[in-house]
Design a protein around this motif. Structure first.
Motif, mmCIF file in Angstrom:
data_model
loop_
_atom_site.group_PDB
_atom_site.id
_atom_site.type_symbol
_atom_site.label_atom_id
_atom_site.label_comp_id
_atom_site.label_asym_id
_atom_site.label_seq_id
_atom_site.Cartn_x
_atom_site.Cartn_y
_atom_site.Cartn_z
ATOM 1 N N ASN A 166 0.957 -1.039 -0.114
ATOM 2 C CA ASN A 166 0.095 -0.230 -0.083
ATOM 3 C C ASN A 166 0.691 1.391 0.058
ATOM 4 O OD1 ASN A 166 -2.652 -1.497 0.264
ATOM 5 N ND2 ASN A 166 -2.043 -1.779 2.277
ATOM 6 N N GLN A 167 0.365 2.260 -0.456
ATOM 7 C CA GLN A 167 0.765 3.599 -0.667
ATOM 8 C C GLN A 167 2.286 3.765 -1.116
ATOM 9 O OE1 GLN A 167 0.616 4.330 3.659
ATOM 10 N NE2 GLN A 167 -1.335 5.244 3.562
ATOM 11 N N VAL A 168 2.312 2.801 -2.221
ATOM 12 C CA VAL A 168 3.701 2.663 -2.817
ATOM 13 C C VAL A 168 3.902 3.577 -3.981
ATOM 14 C CG1 VAL A 168 5.135 0.807 -4.196
ATOM 15 C CG2 VAL A 168 3.931 0.369 -1.967
ATOM 16 N N VAL A 169 5.132 4.108 -4.403
ATOM 17 C CA VAL A 169 5.514 4.754 -5.573
ATOM 18 C C VAL A 169 6.608 3.709 -6.127
ATOM 19 C CG1 VAL A 169 6.741 6.483 -6.909
ATOM 20 C CG2 VAL A 169 4.735 6.843 -5.355
ATOM 21 N N ILE A 225 12.781 6.810 -16.481
ATOM 22 C CA ILE A 225 12.835 5.641 -16.307
ATOM 23 C C ILE A 225 11.260 5.248 -15.955
ATOM 24 C CG2 ILE A 225 15.130 5.538 -15.584
ATOM 25 C CD1 ILE A 225 14.161 5.650 -12.576
ATOM 26 N N GLY A 226 10.944 4.093 -15.584
ATOM 27 C CA GLY A 226 9.652 3.770 -15.409
ATOM 28 C C GLY A 226 9.226 3.887 -14.038
ATOM 29 N N TYR A 227 7.907 3.949 -13.683
ATOM 30 C CA TYR A 227 7.411 4.363 -12.424
ATOM 31 C C TYR A 227 6.120 3.562 -12.330
ATOM 32 C CZ TYR A 227 4.347 8.105 -13.547
ATOM 33 O OH TYR A 227 3.427 8.826 -14.139
ATOM 34 N N SER A 228 5.464 3.701 -11.021
ATOM 35 C CA SER A 228 4.034 3.443 -10.979
ATOM 36 C C SER A 228 3.602 4.008 -9.755
ATOM 37 C CB SER A 228 3.563 2.019 -11.038
ATOM 38 O OG SER A 228 3.995 1.254 -9.767
ATOM 39 N N LYS A 229 2.332 4.373 -9.470
ATOM 40 C CA LYS A 229 2.138 5.183 -8.132
ATOM 41 C C LYS A 229 0.692 4.883 -7.782
ATOM 42 C CE LYS A 229 -0.435 8.965 -10.806
ATOM 43 N NZ LYS A 229 -0.323 10.325 -11.022
ATOM 44 N N TYR A 230 0.527 5.169 -6.554
ATOM 45 C CA TYR A 230 -0.899 4.573 -5.954
ATOM 46 C C TYR A 230 -2.055 5.649 -5.924
ATOM 47 C CZ TYR A 230 -0.495 7.036 -1.512
ATOM 48 O OH TYR A 230 -0.102 7.905 -0.513
ATOM 49 N N VAL A 259 16.604 10.363 -9.895
ATOM 50 C CA VAL A 259 16.045 11.246 -9.354
ATOM 51 C C VAL A 259 14.326 11.291 -9.573
ATOM 52 C CG1 VAL A 259 16.352 12.802 -11.426
ATOM 53 C CG2 VAL A 259 15.385 13.842 -9.384
ATOM 54 N N VAL A 260 13.663 11.407 -8.638
ATOM 55 C CA VAL A 260 11.992 11.174 -8.607
ATOM 56 C C VAL A 260 11.679 12.466 -8.248
ATOM 57 C CG1 VAL A 260 12.091 10.245 -6.270
ATOM 58 C CG2 VAL A 260 10.204 9.902 -7.631
ATOM 59 N N GLU A 261 10.486 13.133 -9.028
ATOM 60 C CA GLU A 261 9.829 14.359 -8.464
ATOM 61 C C GLU A 261 8.461 13.797 -8.358
ATOM 62 O OE1 GLU A 261 11.155 17.169 -8.337
ATOM 63 O OE2 GLU A 261 12.738 17.182 -9.513
ATOM 64 N N LEU A 262 7.958 14.390 -6.884
ATOM 65 C CA LEU A 262 6.893 13.934 -6.381
ATOM 66 C C LEU A 262 5.791 15.109 -6.109
ATOM 67 C CD1 LEU A 262 8.733 11.436 -4.040
ATOM 68 C CD2 LEU A 262 6.770 10.760 -5.525
ATOM 69 N N LEU A 263 4.809 15.516 -6.750
ATOM 70 C CA LEU A 263 3.959 16.684 -6.731
ATOM 71 C C LEU A 263 2.770 16.323 -5.801
ATOM 72 C CD1 LEU A 263 3.391 19.682 -7.520
ATOM 73 C CD2 LEU A 263 2.357 18.746 -9.305
ATOM 74 N N ASN A 316 5.580 5.184 0.171
ATOM 75 C CA ASN A 316 6.505 4.065 0.081
ATOM 76 C C ASN A 316 7.327 4.153 -0.982
ATOM 77 O OD1 ASN A 316 6.084 2.945 3.014
ATOM 78 N ND2 ASN A 316 4.295 2.305 2.059
ATOM 79 N N VAL A 317 8.655 4.593 -1.178
ATOM 80 C CA VAL A 317 9.524 4.630 -2.396
ATOM 81 C C VAL A 317 9.888 3.172 -2.576
ATOM 82 C CG1 VAL A 317 11.316 5.895 -3.781
ATOM 83 C CG2 VAL A 317 9.736 7.064 -2.241
#
Length: 445
Positions: free
Chosen positions: A32-35, A386-391, A408-412, A422-423
């Motif tokens: 849960n609550q994962v990026v 790069i690839g990512y997924s978000k919750y 580097v990851v940008e989170l808005l 949870n990264v």
């Protein structure tokens, strides 16, 4: 492995920035609550970030003292701060000019002997020169026309649209080449041009209408041959340079077997909304063409002037969405404006990352500048997405692998709530909190 965090957030009339470091630990099956971050999944390479040195911005720059000038220029262009390497400049006047002007007005002067670069040299060149010195390297310039000279147009004026008269297409192509040559002979690097700023818009300021067929014909039969004849084949050509809602149709109408080798890519603006899906269509159907955002700003006619927080959040949302759908270069609009959001010769005032109060002689950095620095400082030229997924849709995410191998990851966080995240990367997890209406940059070594 550690996650270094840099956050900018604010509510009401105040903003705060802070830095912290969080340790990763082994993933025990977090659901849960994962990026998720996937460095092994790679997409396009970023060219970089930049902004527009308009006549208005450069005029305001000329009013400031040397300390203020240095603050603006080093913030934007120094390798220690925002690292801007791209600059957009208008050919002849645009709305963000102190007045309307054009480099020549002699209809019969087919050899352009009366062409004058003096108006560009008045304000724009001094600011450009300072910017290049601060960058410590050649800046890459994009040139865009807002309107041909009035005598070349069907309505006989720079304003209210009108079209380029067919009999002046060759002369207009030569005129654009002349602008490129004037910059290059002064030692500046012109990387690209667009054929027309906002070719669908009839404006009270400098504007000109092109249908897709007209833009294609001008490109194929006049502009591209003119660049070749002057040895300017290195200059990239971008089409459209207008809002995203028609970006897919425009590239389909212009790029075919006769033009595909002439067009480097398509430029677009943000003013009609997200339309990230349109960029995805372009990327899938035209994978060899670059996509760049050539202009975006908070227009006071559309957004509340005082609502600086939501303005910054909107533009950061825009940047992240465009990056995730294939954009490789971002140009902000005016780098600097006065306290009104001008000067603008028709009163079309806008926000900018730096404002200057002419009466108080005070430089006023804006929250927008802090947001932009999160992108341009950390996502450097040469970084690979790069690839990512978000919750959750409440946060926006994009991630890159930098040339030095760091992630580097940008989170808005666009909401007014705190969001736990949870990264997760390569079997490791780090727990962080995203503050309300905030932007956070994470660096992973």
């Amino acid at each position: 492995m550690e996650l270094e965090l840099f956050t900018t957030y604010g509510t009401g009339t105040w903003q705060e920035q802070f830095h912290q470091t969080v340790s990763f630990h082994e993933d025990q099956g977090t659901e849960n609550q994962v990026v998720n971050l996937y460095p092994e999944v790679k997409f396009e390479t970023l060219e970089g970030f930049g902004g527009a040195i308009t006549d208005a911005a450069a005029y305001v720059y000329s009013l400031m003292n040397e300390t203020q000038k240095r603050q603006v220029i080093t913030t934007y262009f120094s390798p220690d701060r925002m690292k801007y390497g791209l600059v957009r400049i208008h050919m002849d006047s645009c709305d963000f000019s102190t007045e309307m002007y054009q480099a020549m007005s002699e209809e019969t002067d087919t050899e352009l002997k009366s062409f004058s670069f003096a108006r560009t040299e008045k304000y724009i060149i001094p600011m450009l020169e300072d910017a290049q010195k601060a960058a410590g390297k050649p800046l890459k310039i994009m040139l865009s026309p807002w309107s041909p000279p009035a005598f070349m147009k069907t309505n006989g004026q720079r304003t209210y649209g009108g079209s380029l008269k067919p009999e002046f297409r060759k002369m207009w192509a030569e005129y654009i080449c002349r602008y490129i040559i004037e910059f290059e002979k002064r030692g500046y690097q012109v990387q690209r041009i667009s054929l027309q700023n906002e070719p669908k818009a009839v404006q009270t300021w400098d504007s000109c209408i092109y249908t897709a067929a007209e833009e294609k014909e001008f490109l194929r039969d006049f502009m591209y041959p003119a660049l070749q004849s002057h040895g300017l084949e290195h200059v990239e050509i971008f089409i459209w340079d207008h809002n995203k809602e028609r970006v897919y149709e425009r590239i389909c109408e212009i790029v075919d077997d006769s033009t595909k080798d002439m067009v480097t890519g398509i430029a677009f603006h943000w003013y009609s909304g997200d339309h990230f899906e349109a960029l995805e269509l372009v990327r899938n159907q035209f994978p060899d063409k670059k996509m760049i955002i050539s202009e975006s700003c908070i227009e006071y006619s559309k957004f509340e002037e005082a609502d600086v927080i939501h303005g910054a959040l909107r533009l950061s949302h825009e940047i992240i969405g465009d990056l995730n759908h294939g954009m490789t270069a971002f140009y902000d609009w005016n780098l600097l404006l006065d306290e009104q959001g001008g000067p603008n010769h028709v009163g079309n005032y806008c926000h900018a990352p730096f404002l200057y109060d002419r009466n108080e002689k005070k430089l006023m950095p804006q929250l927008l500048q802090q947001h932009f620095e999160h992108f341009s400082h950390y996502i450097e030229s040469g970084a690979v997405r790069i690839g990512y997924s978000k919750y959750t849709e409440q946060i926006d995410v994009t991630a890159y692998e930098k040339p030095d191998g760091k992630i580097v990851v940008e989170l808005l966080n666009k909401s007014k709530d705190i969001f736990p995240v949870n990264v997760r990367i390569q079997g490791q997890v780090a727990e962080i909190l995203l503050y309300p209406e905030s932007i956070t940059t994470g660096l992973i070594e």
